[in-house]
Each structure stands twice: as structure tokens, then as C-alpha cells.
Scaffold this motif. Sequence first.
Motif, short mmCIF file in Angstrom:
data_model
loop_
_atom_site.label_atom_id
_atom_site.label_comp_id
_atom_site.label_asym_id
_atom_site.label_seq_id
_atom_site.Cartn_x
_atom_site.Cartn_y
_atom_site.Cartn_z
N ILE A 150 3.42 -3.73 10.13
CA ILE A 150 2.30 -4.81 10.15
C ILE A 150 1.42 -4.85 11.26
CG2 ILE A 150 4.38 -6.42 9.56
CD1 ILE A 150 4.97 -7.17 12.29
N ARG A 151 1.61 -3.73 12.21
CA ARG A 151 0.33 -3.42 13.26
C ARG A 151 -0.31 -2.22 12.71
NH1 ARG A 151 1.62 -7.84 14.86
NH2 ARG A 151 2.71 -8.42 16.77
N ALA A 152 -0.29 -1.76 11.43
CA ALA A 152 -0.62 -0.44 10.87
C ALA A 152 -1.97 -0.18 11.72
CB ALA A 152 -0.97 -0.62 9.43
N GLY A 153 -2.18 1.09 12.26
CA GLY A 153 -3.43 1.51 12.51
C GLY A 153 -3.33 1.09 14.24
N GLY A 154 -2.75 0.06 14.69
CA GLY A 154 -2.83 -0.24 15.76
C GLY A 154 -2.37 0.54 16.99
N ARG A 163 12.19 -7.01 1.64
CA ARG A 163 13.22 -6.85 0.28
C ARG A 163 12.76 -5.88 -0.63
NH1 ARG A 163 16.10 -11.69 -2.36
NH2 ARG A 163 17.26 -10.03 -3.28
N ASN A 164 11.43 -5.77 -1.07
CA ASN A 164 11.07 -4.87 -1.79
C ASN A 164 10.84 -3.47 -1.54
OD1 ASN A 164 10.48 -6.09 -4.47
ND2 ASN A 164 9.46 -7.70 -3.18
N ALA A 165 10.74 -3.12 -0.06
CA ALA A 165 10.34 -2.02 0.44
C ALA A 165 11.86 -1.35 0.82
CB ALA A 165 10.03 -2.19 2.03
N MET A 174 9.85 6.06 6.98
CA MET A 174 10.16 5.55 5.48
C MET A 174 10.02 4.05 5.52
SD MET A 174 10.91 6.00 2.53
CE MET A 174 11.69 7.53 1.91
N THR A 175 10.47 3.24 6.38
CA THR A 175 10.16 2.06 6.49
C THR A 175 8.92 1.75 6.45
OG1 THR A 175 12.43 1.54 7.53
CG2 THR A 175 10.78 -0.41 7.54
N LEU A 178 4.32 -0.55 4.08
CA LEU A 178 2.72 -0.40 3.68
C LEU A 178 2.40 -0.60 2.31
CD1 LEU A 178 1.44 1.87 6.42
CD2 LEU A 178 0.99 -0.49 6.13
N ASP A 179 3.17 0.06 1.43
CA ASP A 179 2.96 0.06 0.15
C ASP A 179 3.30 -1.13 -0.30
OD1 ASP A 179 2.59 2.74 -0.19
OD2 ASP A 179 4.71 3.49 -1.09
#
Lengths: 305, 571, 336
Positions: free
Chosen positions: A121-125, A224-226, A190-191, A196-197
Motif C-alpha cells: 500500500i506504500r508501493a515505491g515509498g 482476500r483476492n491476494a 509474495m504478499t 500489487l497485482d
Amino acid sequence: MTGYIVSRLIQTLVTIVGISVVVFFLARLSGDATALLIPPEATAEDREALKESLGLDDPLPVQYGIFVKGIITGDFGDSFRFGEPALDVFLDRFPNTLKLAAASAVVALLGGVSVGVLGAIRAGGFVDRLTTVIALLGQAIPSFLIGIMLILFFAVELRWLPTSGMAGPKTFIMPAIASAWYSMAALTRMTRSSMLDVMETDYIRLARLKGVPERAVIWKHAFRNALVPILSLFSLQIIFFVSGSVVIEQIFAWPGIGQLTIQAIFSRDYPLVQTIVFVTSTFLVLLNLGVDLLYAVIDPRIRLA
Amino acid sequence: MERDNYWTRNMRRRIGRRGFLQTSGVAATGLAAAAAFGCGSDDDDETTTATATGTASATGTATGSATGTSTASATAAKPAGSIKVSVATLQEQSASPFFQTGGLSSPIYFHAYEGFFGGDLAAKSTPRLALSMEQPEPTTITFKLRPGVKFWDGTDVTAEDIKWSFDAYVGNNPPAPPSAKIKNSVTSVDITGTDTITIKFKTPVVFQMEEMGVTGVSRGWPVSSRAHYEKVGAEGFKSQPMGTGPFAVKENKVGQYIDLVANELYWNKAWVPRVQNVRLNIVPDQQTRIAQIKTGEADIIEGIIGPAAETLKNESSIKIVKTDNTAQMTVRFQDLWDPATTSVQKDPRFREAMKLAVDQESIAKNLLKLGAPGPDILVFPNSTGYDANMFKPLKRDVAKAKDLIKQAGAEGQEFRLGSYSSSSYPMIPEIMQAYASFWKEIGINTKIETKESGAYFTDFQAKTPRGLGPISFPNFSNGGILLVTYYKKGGAYATTDNDDEIQALIGKLETEIDPKAQEELIKQGLKLAYDKHYFIAAPYVESQWAISSKIKSWERQAGLPYVNSLQTVTL
Amino acid sequence: MTTSPASTVTAPKAGDTPLIELLNVTKVYTVRAGGFRGQGRQLRAVDGVSLSVPAATTLGLVGESGCGKTTLSRLLLRQEPPTTGEVRYAGKNVWSMGRGGQKDFHRQVSAVFQDPYSSLNPRHRVREIVTEPLMVNSGMSRHDREEKLQSLLSDVGLPPAAAGLYPHEFSGGQRQRIAIARAIALNPGLVVLDEPVSALDVSIRAQILNLLKELQERHQIAYVFIAHDLAAVEHMSDQMAVMYLGALVEYAPVEGLYGNPLHPYTKALLLASQPPQPGKMSLEAPLSGEVPSPLNLPSGCRFRTRCPIAEARCAELSPQLREVRPGHYVSCHLVN
């Protein structure tokens, strides 16, 4: 759904039969058991007598038959090394391994998932980069080093925890972290990528568009989908936990099956090797079956397949 | 696999790995020989060995004459306090007196159980449950029992208990590996008086003294209480055993620890423990043991090797103590196993050259961090027949070595060089690397082939490998047994099979009764092997322990690599 | 092709306050070119676009893939802020609304996306999917929600039993109906339809389009209908906008655009889509030459590299969007 369960049950049964064959022959690959049981000066008759008494003079198919009969009747023979029923020797240690495995699994799952989600949720940060580095380190640093570092820091420097042994909840902390370390790193990665996907998908966009609170977007929709790839990886990791880490058990003087297995292999204790490997594998296969059935509950698509 | 087969199954398993004593028929006392040769395994596990801080013990002389209880020291304070000892392993960790497997279970056996004779701190044989022994004829020994010896529970040890213990020991299911030898060599055990036991052997018994516990640290059979056994039953006995040793077994948690408690009733007042409680914790990893002594979770830790000891040197509250000469490693010329061999290894000049090429001093100093190299022969300074002047190590001399190689016509030859990791002798793989480069300098090439230790020993015993191969041994002091086991044709690890001179000498030794003459023969045999360059020996190694400042003193038995003599610990 | 229904044709920035409008909106992404020194390069995904959509009308937005349609839809849906310019909803800048305004926006604007597989959460039942907007944005009771759900399902032509099923139990067309039911759950003023039928089987497309049309009439919804297929848009739209490389090239009432296309790009698109010959349905290669990289736009008119009638001045001067007929805007030097 019923069809699915039946087919999985049949698969499981076939796998267990396969395991029994592999285990039996693999144990015998470790070398001639009698070579370590009898002195070099022994006569040929002595050796034959020993083999006979161990049941090693029978043709292999007969020996295998005895082994299978033993599995069904719960009699795995007596350990060459301990002189007690191999199953008892094994069952004396297995709960210790399972307890540690459970603790490790919890650490790996909670740690890996929370850090992975945070990274996603903080991708890239900054947090994301930090967790990526930690995850990489986790996979690069061998667990024995982690174990020793934990001991030096928490036991020797801070005196917070006992160095080793199995006595009370405190003694679980360091071995659980050390053995979870690698898996935790893998689960983090993996998470993160799985999250991210999912976060890219349209239903997440739509949920956000409709003003669904971010926390609900992350946990209710995305997580849930990840979860499926995370769980499949996790179920693989459990195999490592349950089969007992020799290294972790050695460092933390943990009375589990990891050390026992190595000793049994080195002393060519066929009955004990067979018992350990067969029971552990079967346990894992059943665990795997459980996880698959769990998938079916989590993922409605599998349920119908 | 029925339970009945346990006997056969287990009877020799461990012995096989180690030296298996030849039961040659010589009727003699063998008492002169003081052996520190446990039947135990040692190569399986980590070894550390005790140095003799050994003062001569409080017990009597090693001969058949009685020394009795008179040796008891007068002042025996009440045991107090507790210590925790971290050991690398306890092997088949059993509290039962009848399933004591040797070697790595020594810390249990040596503290809890005894037989007729046992080793003192100098590893000399001294009477324990026996007061003396007689050998009226070569196949008979009569032991006179020490009066007033009590079990932990205060009941008296009787002749019946001793005979019952023999049956229980050899009949135990599963059998303790060392019991096989006793079972096979003994014809009968009889009570021949209120305080005498007579044992008849199948063959004359000079070297079987070892089995009877008459020599060195060996054990005979452990003695336990029949009444107690009948009271608690077979299953109860496994967890609540009974013995006569200076410590009683309190609790045995397999794979984790064993708790011992001082036996104030111990017959030798000098060996009534000063410490009340001892816990032996199994901590396989050296780093963890080191951490434990730093945190105070352990007061004594075993198995401190080389560089690890350095890290403890700065700790003011921790002391390193050593036992010298606990193991030796020799490289053998394995082509010699083939009687028809045409290998250049048959040429003593070649063998000498190979010795001369190796820089033992550098290996001692740089690799093993020890003082000086030992002799180029398989022998220990405390072995019968050892003579410091006779077995001096050769100085490295490359020029001479090259010359000898040339004379032997061995230039440019290549040999297989075996290697394995031993727990009793550190860094064999590294030492083999060093040897290989020394030999390369004199034009001999080697190809190193490393194996897992079990497989390595199996091959070695089968005498199948050719070329060169190292093998390590724990300290033992009985030179006669040393010679018979490791030099006699067919002996487990012998590479002098086809040397008629040595074989003839061993033949003589086996029929010699007089201890003085025996010692002379042993000396001659060792000298022959030394002069003919049968071994390239790496330095003796020592065993190290770390002890916390809580421990004021601790004496250990000479040459013994295992935790022992905790009754001497004072706080 | 039916003629478009007679809703009022409105010129940009004319008439009543439009429901949603873009005022000279530009969206620039900084693209990191390979390598460590990677000086970021500017990608102008949307370049100075102004549009407006009055209530209950449909704006058709057409262009090849990569022309900025998707970015435009994100801008409209307030999922990305514009670099410059303004997005207004009901006259208010959507990026400076208060909390209440945002909530209102969530209620008033929704969307239907192209892929009915990825737009429905596979772990949720239809009930959860359709009613989630209600749960988040309305204080409806459970009972009311259920009632609303049933009426929505009947609106989009799904049986009541569908509520308890998972998305994978439906066909693509049915899934799109579910997506539509969700989109209209809160009676929105605007629904952005981002290629809502292009992933569907041709036989189903008309059904879905008719459904959308019907819903628009019944609920007075405004649509922004994004497509690459001109035929589908004509059927639905009141106004048409044609995009090329991030900019509008032609903007007109639907009859004007189809009856008398002015821009050479629009003409080419029409040519490619009108004769319903097999293989000509898509715009894969309606024009000669490659679409230039948006990272490296041509000088002058951005269409000139593929324009059959380009002249020298087209390379020098960037054409402005200008009104050449009433309500009909085009950006080409060569159109009078």
C-alpha cells in the motif's frame, strides 16, 4: 464439490503409497546398516546372522511387505539405535517440532503478510523500499546466522530470553523467529507482489470510486483476492517447518525431529528413518489436503471446478 | 524384526566404529596397563578432552591388593549448591545402568554407576566395588568385594546384586553395546563367598581385563539393586534407576537434560560431591554453549575448539581449562593392505620422504593453534611403552625428502587422499589440504576424496581404499591394546598387516604374562613402526572447557575427552 | 444504425450547467527512461482537453488505443488529479471539494469497465457487489438494500436468484449486467462507460447497449461512452469527441460528425468502421503509418505524420480546435 473432495482423497492415497515406496528404498540408499552395527573382525557368519536378525536377509519385496504391514498395524519396527519402537522414539520428539512449527508459521504468516501489505500500500515509498531490503536480507542471510545473532543480542546482551532449550513460552520466541525468517521474507515478497497485482484490478478501482474506505479496500477486496498465492507459498513453507530444521534445532538445543533424522540417517537406522520420513510426509500430505480443501472454501471458483 | 533380535542387532554396533579389542588368549594380569580406552564412540560426536589436572587419586593402588576404605578423606562437608553443565550430546541418553552405551554417554555412567574397578584422575585402574582381585588360573578371576558399599537409597550392595546385575546387563533389551564383549567372553559368574565373586572366561584373559573394568577407565558391568528393580518394575527402573556412584540420577529428559544429585553415602568420602545438584544440558551447538556460559545459563561448557576459545579469553568471569593429548590423527599408507601390491608405498624411503615433507610445526601452530607437534607414530604420552626420546617427531627436510623420493623412483606419482570430518580431531579436511600441498613440493600429487564419517570408517575397516587416508583416535593409555588393535594383522584399522616383523612381535606379546616383559615388547613394537615410517602423525590435540567464575576448582581424569569427575567440583 | 434520439444537442460551454466538464485539462506523466541517470521524460497523455456533458446525455469518446481515453476516464472519475486544468462536477472543482462533496461525488458518479471479469471481485457474491455502494454511501437498512437489490437486478434483466451467486457463475454479458446494476445502484448522474461492450460477444453487444439506453431514459443518467468502435458510439451518443494522441481533434453533435466528418482522422476512422466487412471491424490498421510515440510528439499538427493531406504548414503550426460549423469543432488547418 464432492467430486473434488473424492478426487483429492484418491490422489492423497496414491501419494502416500508412493511415499512408502520411496521411503523404503531411500532408507536403504544410506548404506549397509550392518556395517555400522558389527565390528570389522566379525566373520561372514556373524554378518549373516545379524542381517537375519534385522530382517535384512529377506528379498527387498518381502521387506517392503513387512514394512507396509507395519504401517497398517502401527508397528514400524524397533530403532536400531535406540532399541525402542521407532514410532515411540519419533512421537517423543514430533510434538516438539510441531509446536515450534506452529510458532514459526504464525510468526512467518503474521510478519510476512503485514510487512508485505504495508509494502504494497506504500508501493515505491520509503517503507516499501525498507521492507524490500529486509525481505532480501531475509532470504540472503542463513537462518543459523540469524539464530546466533538473536542469541547474542537477546540472550547475551539484553538477557531478556534464555539462549536455548524448550521450557515455557519464552523459549519459543527466538527459534520461531529464526526458523520463520526465510519464510517470512518469501511471504513478504509474495504478499507485496500479489497485493500489487490485485490493487491494479478494476474492482479495486470501482470500490475506491464508490468511496469504500481504504482499509476495507485493502483487507476486504484486495487482501482476500491476494490470499491464494500467499497461502500456496505458505503451505509449501509449512513443509519446512514441520520436517524440522536441523540447523535451528541444533542452535537452540531444540529436542525436535530434525536432529533425530540426521542421526538416524548417519547411523543407518532404517526403521527410524522410515518412520520419521513416512509419518512426517504422510502428515504433510494430509496437511496439504486440508489446505486444498480450505482453498475451496476461500475461493469459490475452485469449489465448482 | 522381533525384539529377541536386539541382542545380535546391537551387540557390536558401536564398538565396530572404534577399536575392537582383540581377545587374544594370554593369561596375565594386565594390571600394569592403565588404559583410558572407553569402548565408547567418540568419532561420532564432538569431543573435547580432559587434561589431567589429575592429582593422584584418593583411591588405592591399581594392583590386586586391597586399598580399602582407608583412603577415605576425613572431612566431608555437606554437598551444597548446584551447577549446570552444557554438553554437546549424550548419545543414547539413558538413565538405566544397563543401557550405558559408552563414549558420549560417559557423563552419565561415570557419575552414577560403577563396576569392580575404575579409573582414578590419572586414569590408573583402581578398585571400586572390588577391594582386590586374584587370578588363580588364566581363565578365572576372583573379586573380593568392598564391604559397606551402599546404593543411593542406603541399602547394602550384596554379591547377589552384583551377579544379578551381570545377568541384567548382558540380558538387557536392548543391550548396551559394550556388554556384547563381556557376554561373549564370560562362561560364568558365581558367588563364591559372602564377599567374593568368581568369573570364569572362555579364553585366557589378559586383554579382557579391559572388559572387567580392571584397566583404566573401562567399566566392567554397572551394578544396581535387585530389590529396587523388583520394587519399581522394569519400566519404572528406566526412569528411577539405582546405582552406587557419587551422583544419583534424579530426572532424565531425553534429548534435553539429565539431573543428578549428590550421593552423600558414596563409599569414598574423598569423592562425595561438594555440589548438591548437577544438570547436564544437551546443547549441540558450540556458539550456543558459549552464549550460555556468558549468560550464566551454564557453569561448565564442553567442546570449545580453537578460535571460539579466543573469544572467551577477554571474559574475566570465564576461564578456559584444558585436558591434553585427548586425540591423535595419523595418515596411513593404504596400498599396504594389498599383500601383492607393487606400490612404492612398500618402500620405507618413500614413506620417510612423505613424513619429511610435512611441516608439522606449522600445522600445530597455524592450523591447530597448539604448541608443538607430537611423534610420528600412533601412541600417546601416557601409553604403556611410550618413551619421549624414542619417538621424536622428524624435522621437515624437503631436500632430503626429494632425494628419498628420487631413490624410491616415486617422482610424479599420484595417490588418492581420503578425508572426513571428525568430531574428536578438528580440521582434518584443512590438514589434508596442507599435506597435499607439502607433498606437491616433493613431486607427489594427491587427489582428495572426502566422505561422510560413517562411510569413511566403513571403508577403512573393510580395507578397500588405496592410496592415503587419515584416521583419528581418542587417547588411550594401554599400549598393549593399542598395539594389538591397531598394528595386528586383521586389526580394525591396522596398516601393518603385511609386516612380518611386527606381526611376530605382537604374537609374542599376546602370550607374554609378565607385565615388565610386556612393556618391553610394546616398546619394541612401537619402535619398529616408528623406524619403518608406518605413520604420518599430526599433533595431539587437547580438549577445552570453559568454566564460570562460580567454579573454584575441577579436576578431571587424564586423557578423557568427556565431562567427568564432577564430584571434584568446588564452588 | 439507428438515428440518435432527439435529446438536446449542446455545444461545449453552452446551455445549462453541465454535469461534468473538463476545462483545458492536461495530464503529464514523468516517465523514467532506462538507466540510472534516467532524466524523467514527459508523457502528455491528455493535452489541453475541454469537454462537457450535460445531464442525461451521452458523450461518445473515440480514439485508437493509447490515445489517452483511459487517462481521460481516470480524470473524469477523479482517480487522478490533472496536471493543469480543472475537472468540475456540477460546477465544482472535484479536487477542491470538501468531505461532503466527495461523498456526493461517490454517489453521483460511477463506471462500467471493459472487462467484466476483472471488474467484479471474484470472492464476493452478486449481492455484496451490487449493494456495496449502498452500504458505503447510504444509510439504507438491510431490508431496504435487499429490496433495492432486487429491483436493480430486475432493471438489468437478471433473475432474483442471481443475488446469491458468484461472478464466475455468469457469462460475460451477464457479468456486465451485474456491473451495470452496481453502477446505477445509487441513481448516479453520470456513468463512465469505458468500452463496456468491446469484451463481449458481438451477439450480446446490442442487448447491453439497448439496456444502457433504456436505463438512461428511465433514470436520466448522463454517460461518457468511451470506445474505439465508432459504430457502437453512434448508436448511443448525442455528442461525439474524437481523440488522437491525447488531444481532441474533432468534437460535434453525433449527426454532424457522422454525416459530415471534417477531420481527416475522423474520416479515416469512419471509413474503417462503416462498411461492415469482416476484418474491418477493428481499427487495427485503418491508417497508414505508426502512431508516433507520445513521448516524442511530432511538431505542429500531431496527426500530420499519418495525414493523407498534410502540407508544409502542418509541421510548423499546431492547429487549434475551432468551431467551423455551429457546435462542430475541429482542429485542422485544412478545414474551412
